[in-house]
Scaffold this motif. Sequence first.
Motif, PDB file in Angstrom:
ATOM      1  N   ALA A  53       0.716  -1.174   0.039  1.00  0.00           N
ATOM      2  CA  ALA A  53      -0.061  -0.026   0.052  1.00  0.00           C
ATOM      3  C   ALA A  53       0.952   1.121  -0.073  1.00  0.00           C
ATOM      4  N   SER A  54       2.105   1.115   0.515  1.00  0.00           N
ATOM      5  CA  SER A  54       2.783   2.416   0.682  1.00  0.00           C
ATOM      6  C   SER A  54       3.353   2.907  -0.626  1.00  0.00           C
ATOM      7  N   HIS A  55       3.427   2.001  -1.689  1.00  0.00           N
ATOM      8  CA  HIS A  55       3.734   2.500  -3.070  1.00  0.00           C
ATOM      9  C   HIS A  55       2.599   3.180  -3.934  1.00  0.00           C
ATOM     10  N   VAL A  56       1.352   2.940  -3.423  1.00  0.00           N
ATOM     11  CA  VAL A  56       0.385   3.702  -4.097  1.00  0.00           C
ATOM     12  C   VAL A  56      -0.590   4.624  -3.195  1.00  0.00           C
ATOM     13  N   ASN A  57       0.524   5.216  -2.104  1.00  0.00           N
ATOM     14  CA  ASN A  57       0.095   6.307  -1.239  1.00  0.00           C
ATOM     15  C   ASN A  57      -1.290   5.748  -0.405  1.00  0.00           C
ATOM     16  N   HIS A  58      -0.952   4.599  -0.066  1.00  0.00           N
ATOM     17  CA  HIS A  58      -1.790   3.828   0.863  1.00  0.00           C
ATOM     18  C   HIS A  58      -3.292   3.874   0.556  1.00  0.00           C
ATOM     19  N   LYS A  59      -3.436   3.786  -0.801  1.00  0.00           N
ATOM     20  CA  LYS A  59      -4.747   3.853  -1.483  1.00  0.00           C
ATOM     21  C   LYS A  59      -4.875   2.361  -2.132  1.00  0.00           C
ATOM     22  N   LEU A  60      -5.568   1.342  -1.664  1.00  0.00           N
ATOM     23  CA  LEU A  60      -5.587   0.272  -2.437  1.00  0.00           C
ATOM     24  C   LEU A  60      -7.000  -0.066  -2.480  1.00  0.00           C
ATOM     25  N   TYR A  61      -7.920   0.727  -2.999  1.00  0.00           N
ATOM     26  CA  TYR A  61      -9.322   0.807  -2.870  1.00  0.00           C
ATOM     27  C   TYR A  61      -9.679  -0.054  -4.184  1.00  0.00           C
TER      28      TYR A  61
END
Length: 125
Positions: A53-61
């Motif tokens: 999630a840290s690689h996508v700004n904590h947005k794994l929606y």
Amino acid sequence: MWKKKLREYKGKFENYSIRKKLNDQKKINSNFETILNSLTLEEIIALKLELAASHVNHKLYGFPFLRSLKYLVRESVLMFALSATRTIKDAATMLGITERQMREEIEKFDINPEDCNYELSEDTN
């Protein structure tokens, strides 16, 4: 006497080891294994998800974690069973399923048991 016979038999999965593969690829070492061994499975999964999630700004929606979890764990257990046993039949017995069910699971997750020998070949150096 039975130990001698056990040592003589070597199935085609004798060299299947995810640990050996990752060691050979220099992705892990003994220090990492020691640290990993001190963590619970739940902590490892949570850490892996947090790192992803840290690689996508904590947005794994939108990623269906709960639905996918069953399949992720199932594939991991199949791979472990193959690495810990000598034959598909032995792996199926370990998991408490029939050999036919094991072969269906292997096909479903696209695991190729013939490629499960993780010794590095000479040309990969």
